[in-house]
Design a protein around this motif. Structure first.
Motif, PDB file in Angstrom:
ATOM      1  N   THR A  13       0.677  -1.382  -0.063  1.00  0.00           N
ATOM      2  CA  THR A  13       0.030  -0.019  -0.054  1.00  0.00           C
ATOM      3  C   THR A  13       1.426   1.167   0.058  1.00  0.00           C
ATOM      4  O   THR A  13       0.668   2.250  -0.425  1.00  0.00           O
ATOM      5  N   GLY A  14       2.027   0.714   0.654  1.00  0.00           N
ATOM      6  CA  GLY A  14       2.551   2.230   0.564  1.00  0.00           C
ATOM      7  C   GLY A  14       3.354   3.246  -0.722  1.00  0.00           C
ATOM      8  O   GLY A  14       3.636   4.165  -0.747  1.00  0.00           O
ATOM      9  N   VAL A  15       3.922   1.808  -1.200  1.00  0.00           N
ATOM     10  CA  VAL A  15       4.253   1.873  -2.560  1.00  0.00           C
ATOM     11  C   VAL A  15       3.463   2.670  -3.729  1.00  0.00           C
ATOM     12  O   VAL A  15       3.754   3.511  -4.287  1.00  0.00           O
ATOM     13  N   MET A  16       1.915   2.304  -3.560  1.00  0.00           N
ATOM     14  CA  MET A  16       1.116   2.427  -4.030  1.00  0.00           C
ATOM     15  C   MET A  16       1.046   4.006  -3.890  1.00  0.00           C
ATOM     16  O   MET A  16       0.865   4.479  -4.349  1.00  0.00           O
ATOM     17  N   GLY A  17       0.548   4.288  -2.392  1.00  0.00           N
ATOM     18  CA  GLY A  17       0.293   5.773  -2.312  1.00  0.00           C
ATOM     19  C   GLY A  17       1.708   7.029  -2.594  1.00  0.00           C
ATOM     20  O   GLY A  17       1.580   7.327  -3.097  1.00  0.00           O
ATOM     21  N   VAL A  18       2.982   6.002  -2.545  1.00  0.00           N
ATOM     22  CA  VAL A  18       4.085   7.077  -3.387  1.00  0.00           C
ATOM     23  C   VAL A  18       3.719   6.825  -4.795  1.00  0.00           C
ATOM     24  O   VAL A  18       4.082   8.377  -5.370  1.00  0.00           O
ATOM     25  N   MET A  19       3.423   6.243  -4.981  1.00  0.00           N
ATOM     26  CA  MET A  19       3.322   6.313  -6.513  1.00  0.00           C
ATOM     27  C   MET A  19       2.624   7.531  -6.880  1.00  0.00           C
ATOM     28  O   MET A  19       2.020   8.004  -7.951  1.00  0.00           O
ATOM     29  N   ALA A  20       0.921   7.238  -6.912  1.00  0.00           N
ATOM     30  CA  ALA A  20      -0.102   8.586  -6.317  1.00  0.00           C
ATOM     31  C   ALA A  20       0.673   9.716  -6.215  1.00  0.00           C
ATOM     32  O   ALA A  20       0.144  10.134  -6.557  1.00  0.00           O
ATOM     33  N   GLY A  21       1.282   9.443  -5.202  1.00  0.00           N
ATOM     34  CA  GLY A  21       1.791  10.767  -4.281  1.00  0.00           C
ATOM     35  C   GLY A  21       2.336  11.451  -5.579  1.00  0.00           C
ATOM     36  O   GLY A  21       2.637  12.626  -6.179  1.00  0.00           O
ATOM     37  N   ILE A  22       3.527  10.527  -5.949  1.00  0.00           N
ATOM     38  CA  ILE A  22       3.990  11.230  -7.570  1.00  0.00           C
ATOM     39  C   ILE A  22       3.402  12.151  -8.503  1.00  0.00           C
ATOM     40  O   ILE A  22       4.268  12.806  -8.806  1.00  0.00           O
TER      41      ILE A  22
END
Lengths: 848, 246
Positions: free
Chosen positions: A770-779
């Protein structure tokens, strides 16, 4: 389809929703938040509009026309001539202004009338309403307020009200109560203080003058008007009563439209979340749909069942959204009213008016947006081949092979958005449509971005978190059909917060730097004004003189601000008597040759860029102003930056102003301290000198700058609240999408547990993913947010108001966006991790 | 393979056939290459006949069943069921034909997880348009037949694998289809349960006079068949009873 079979399919759908309560609830919440924002903004706007209409109706009464002077006022001899000499009985004198009543935190409209002439115009102000003439026009300051106001301030007939007009205190004896014929009038009268004409003239320092003369003219009144016109002084005009209302409504149109557009942006974000939810729900049910299709359920039956589900979600979300919207509007209406008061005119909204139209709009948008957002996932579900829907991997390979075409469509969508922007005179609606195309385009390119980012992240996460780190990144790519929609939705939701954030920052930075240049003097003196950004009150001239002559003051300049009629409508004219300092204070966008040498010598004006944009005028154009010396031409020779008014101002040299207007009033005073004099000490000294006189604001340069920025921030509170709501929608979106994704993977996680993954490792795996997906969405939200901000600043703001703003990206906004995505993503992982690490893997491994 | 020596027999079978597959061809694209799965395949099935379709994993059994059920379309050839050629119909008509005339039994049961056992059996009846009263009666009767009359209210995840497959059998038979297609019906079950399921399937199909094509890789199942065919290299070969045990 036979109705009973559809019942069974529907039953199956309902049970699916019941089986996934989190998912179901969060989808409803997505719709509800979007609808709530739109409804609350609409209700706030319409309440403000209705309050304005009611007070206008109350003040205008049955008048069909008005006579207004060239400058602000009209000599009362005009009325005498009209009524007595010419026997025109359907006329009534009016003196209007604003005052604050002690004990009530709102501004009242003071209406000065002649009760004898009032009967055909305003029932409540006539003798017939029971006004005691002897008391009303006995030469003292006396007046009437509505019963509810008297109750509110616990005043009785005979009591004295303390009021304040432009910083000067007055006492008004309450001689009666205004009785309204119905609730509607009652509401309108709650902000009116009714006084005699002569009392009003004393309050507003308008001896011998009237604000206007109201008339009741028959239809096709040209001949009557022709009779009246010769009686009027130079510059005075007969205008329709409603034309002034229209002008005022026009002023707030762009402001209200932008609020609506921002609320629509929240709904658009909501739509992406609905799309995400529905797509997810369909993808999750692909095997189920495959089984139904194999049993003979047709494509249309699948399509309608999924759409029916969306309708249920939309309907529930809309109902909750409307209720929440009404609650939210109670707070927002105050902010909207405050902004209108700061920017345009005095408005007091006592209660929220819940109209049918905003609610209908909420219903149509909520259900419509849900159905539109759900249509594509529903269609995809129904169109899928039965052979492929029976196994999910085919779907994953399908989206993998479609990454490049999707990106291609995305680029085309983006280009279409750019194309719409290039349409000349495209307007605000075109700006928002272009934004929509770009957002959709960006969402379509997202899968490609994800695959690209995954390639970069995998070795990185591998180094940090070993095999689990690698697996978590890989999982995002292998389940691209689900993850890409979720990440795109999150990126759009967070980008909206970036876009609005950058727009507000850009605005603020521009205003701050403009204020620094504009405020050249050391001390500023202003009377308290009912409309913060409009200097409608004046300074007493002896006070101006005393202040100017104070020790330590080297130089002084004055400002006079009046509303005048021009060939473009009613405009704000500002007369300045700054000498050489004006050159430094006014930042010119463009100007004619030697403007600063010529502006005190010739009939020239400078208009603000907003004014030039709104009226489509430029250098060399002529502005016709109704002056006391008649309608006079003034050539526009400069266009200046001005962020104080979104309606625009016309600036003229005081020297030239005095030649055309019989007006020596001063709206503001600026003082320059002598060398070596402490500004703060000077301010104190000035305050002492005028204590006991007219109440005025004496502020240092810094003090005024801070006060101005405070007003700016206040007017942007609504926007900031909307941004907070968009953040909330985005946060809920991140949470719902990722949580649903993880909960749905229960079986896969159970397999990992069965293969020896410890609960701790499972936590690590889920949270990492979920963290990876959050980082991707954030970027991804950063470039999209900047793109949105760019369009908001350079297209929508420009087309709405005409301001040139400096584009300002502060790192805080971007860091906030990425942090929002990551924190929400990590939180989203907690519940599924906890649930799965505590659950018995055997349960999840069981066949359905 | 149906040899040339049997030509007369084939012509006679075609004339009486309840289900007739004529020159069926199906291939899949794999990257730039095309892989042929069925190649000019022919099959005639009489009404009430039980055919076992043998074949290794990946031999094309599921593809063939998908073509017979109208889930998929052949590249060329005919799929004639009760006089109707499915290959010439559009997707929607094939779906409507399937819901009325074909019952499916899958290896992984494929029950609708959001419906109870009884509702799963009711679904094809209701899709067919039966009234509530008659549909419920029939569904209950078929659940009774497979021995799950008392489990009608249970959801699939509360049933064992064998029980789920019994519900699937009741579901496939309930709407009295012309043809039942069973794809590895015992593939997910243990030996004993698989045997029980086969018995129930055999009994139900025979008692109701249904035609069935049962695809499997398990030669033991061939015992219950009227006829056994094997899919090899995209064509069907008849397997003689003596070969069952091999």
């Amino acid at each position: 389809m036979a109705s009973n079979s559809s019942n069974l399919l529907w039953l199956s759908s309902l049970r699916f929703l019941k089986k996934h309560p989190w998912h179901f609830a969060l989808s409803i919440l997505g719709v509800a938040l979007g609808v709530a924002v739109v409804v609350s903004i609409d209700l706030s706007n319409s309440s403000a509009e209705k309050a304005f209409q009611l007070s206008t109706e109350a003040v205008t009464g049955k008048a069909t026309h008005q006579i207004r002077g060239a400058g602000e006022n009209l000599d009362e001899s005009v009325y005498r001539d009209l009524r007595v000499e010419s026997g025109f009985r359907n006329s009534a004198p009016v003196v209007e202004g604003y005052a604050r009543v002690d004990g009530l935190n709102r501004t009242f409209q003071v209406l000065g009338v002649d009760p004898i002439a009032e009967e055909p115009f305003r029932d409540y102000a006539s003798q017939r309403a029971g006004i005691e003439l002897s008391e009303f026009i006995n030469g003292e300051n006396s007046g009437l307020v509505a019963a509810s106001v008297a109750e509110e301030i616990q005043a009785e007939i005979g009591d004295t009200l303390q009021i304040s007009v432009g910083g000067r205190g007055f006492q008004i004896r309450l001689i009666g109560i205004i009785e309204a014929s119905d609730d509607r009038s009652q509401q309108a009268l709650e902000s009116i203080l009714l006084v005699d004409v002569s009392t009003a003239q004393r309050l507003f320092d308008m001896q011998g003058e009237l604000t206007r003369i109201d008339l009741i003219l028959p239809e096709n009144s040209e001949s009557v008007q022709a009779e009246i016109k010769p009686l009027l002084p130079e510059g005075a005009e007969i205008i329709r009563s409603d034309s002034r209302t229209e002008t005022v409504e026009q002023m707030t149109r762009a402001f209200e439209f932008n609020l609506q557009a921002l609320s629509m942006l929240a709904l658009l974000v909501g739509m992406f979340l609905i799309y995400n939810t529905m797509t997810f729900s369909v993808v999750q049910r692909r095997p189920l749909i495959g089984r139904l299709r194999a049993l003979g359920v047709t494509k249309n039956e699948i399509l309608f069942t999924v759409l029916k589900e969306a309708l249920l979600i939309g309907a529930l979300g809309t109902v909750i959204g409307i209720v929440a919207g009404i609650i939210l509007a109670q707070g927002l209406v105050k902010l909207v009213t405050q902004s209108i008061n700061d920017l345009y005119f005095v408005l007091s909204v006592q209660e929220l008016s819940i109209g049918v139209f905003p609610l209908l709009k909420g219903i149509v948008l909520g259900i419509g947006a849900t159905l539109i957002a759900a249509f594509w996932p529903a269609r995809e579900a129904s169109q899928a081949e039965v052979t492929t829907v029976l196994k999910r991997s085919s779907n994953e390979s399908k989206i993998t092979s479609r990454i490049l075409p999707l990106a291609g469509y995305g680029i085309l969508g983006g280009l279409a958005g750019v194309g719409i922007l290039l349409i000349p005179n495209g307007g605000i609606a075109a700006g928002y449509s272009s934004l929509l195309f770009m957002i959709v385009g960006f969402a379509l390119i997202t899968p490609l971005f994800i695959v690209g980012m995954a390639k970069l992240f995998r070795p990185l996460l591998g180094a940090i978190n070993g095999l689990i780190g690698k697996m978590s990144v890989r999982g995002v790519v292998t389940e691209l059909s689900r993850t890409s929609v979720a990440i795109a939705a999150l990126a759009v939701a967070i980008a909206a917060t970036v876009g609005v954030g950058v727009m507000v920052d850009s605005f603020r930075t521009t205003v701050v730097s403009w204020l620094e240049a504009q405020l050249q003097a050391d001390v500023y003196i202003q009377p308290p004004s009912s409309v913060t950004r409009q200097a409608d009150a004046t300074l007493e001239l002896n006070l101006v003189q005393i202040l100017k002559e104070t020790e330590g003051v080297a130089e002084a300049s004055t400002v006079r601000s009046v509303d005048v009629r021009t060939n473009y409508g009613t405009d704000n004219l500002v007369a300045i008597d700054q000498g050489a300092a004006a050159k430094d204070a006014f930042q010119l966008k463009e100007s004619g040759p030697n403007f600063w040498q010529r502006y005190t010598q010739e009939d020239l004006v400078m208009v603000s860029e907003v004014y030039a944009y709104r009226n489509d005028v430029g250098l060399g154009d002529t502005l016709f102003i109704d002056t006391d010396a008649g309608n006079q031409p003034f050539v526009i020779q400069a266009i200046n930056f001005d962020y104080a008014s979104d309606i625009g101002t016309v600036t003229i040299s005081r020297k030239i102003y005095n030649q055309f207007f019989d007006d020596d009033a001063v709206s503001g005073l600026a003082l320059y301290a002598e060398e070596g004099v402490e500004v703060e000490a000077l301010v104190e000294q000035l305050r002492e000198r005028v204590s006991g006189m007219q109440e005025v604001f004496i502020r240092s340069n810094r003090g005024l700058r801070e006060a101005s920025i405070e007003i700016f921030d206040r007017t942007f509170t609504v926007t900031i609240v909307l941004r907070m709501l968009a953040i909330l929608v985005a946060f809920m979106g991140v949470l719902s999408a990722l949580m649903a994704l993880q909960l749905e993977r229960a079986r896969e996680l159970a397999v990992l547990r069965a293969n020896g993954m410890t609960p701790g490792q499972l936590w690590n795996y889920v949270i990492s993913q979920t963290g990876v997906m959050g980082v991707m969405a954030g970027i991804l939200s950063v470039p999209l947010g900047i793109l949105m901000a760019y369009i908001l600043v350079y297209v929508i703001n420009l087309r709405s108001f005409g301001w040139t703003l400096q584009f300002m990206i502060t790192p805080e906004v971007l860091i906030q966006a990425v942090a929002l995505a990551i924190i929400a993503a990590l939180l989203a992982g907690i519940y599924p991790s906890k649930k799965m690490s505590e659950a018995n893997p055997a349960d999840a491994l069981r066949n359905e | 393979m149906f040899g040339r020596s049997n030509n007369d027999q084939i012509i006679r079978m075609k004339e009486n056939a309840h289900i007739q597959l004529n020159k069926l061809t199906k291939s899949y694209q794999e990257g730039t290459k095309s892989r042929s799965v069925l190649d000019d395949l022919e099959l005639s099935v009489k009404e009430g006949e039980m055919i076992v379709l043998l074949g290794r994993s990946g031999s094309g059994k599921s593809t063939l069943l998908n073509l017979v059920s109208g889930i998929d379309k052949p590249d060329s050839g005919q799929v004639v069921i009760g006089g109707t050629n499915l290959a010439g119909m559009d997707e929607n008509s094939r779906t409507l034909f399937r819901r009325k005339n074909i019952g499916f039994i899958f290896q992984s049961f494929n029950l609708i997880s959001t419906l109870t056992a009884l509702e799963n059996v009711l679904l094809p009846l209701k899709l067919k348009g039966d009234s509530d009263a008659s549909a419920e009666k029939k569904a209950q009767q078929f659940l009774d037949e497979v021995g799950l009359g008392d489990r009608g209210d249970s959801y699939p995840d509360r049933l064992s694998g064998g029980e789920q497959q019994r519900v699937a059998i009741a579901r496939a038979l309930a709407h009295e289809p012309m043809l039942i297609l069973a794809d590895e019906p015992t593939g997910n079950l243990d030996y004993e349960t698989g045997k029980t399921i086969l018995d129930i399937l055999n009994k139900s199909v025979r008692e109701n006079g249904r035609t069935i094509i049962l695809a499997t890789h398990d030669r033991d199942i061939c015992e219950i068949a009227d006829r056994v065919v094997e899919l090899r290299g995209g064509k069907l070969e008849q397997v003689e009873p003596a070969e069952f045990a091999k």
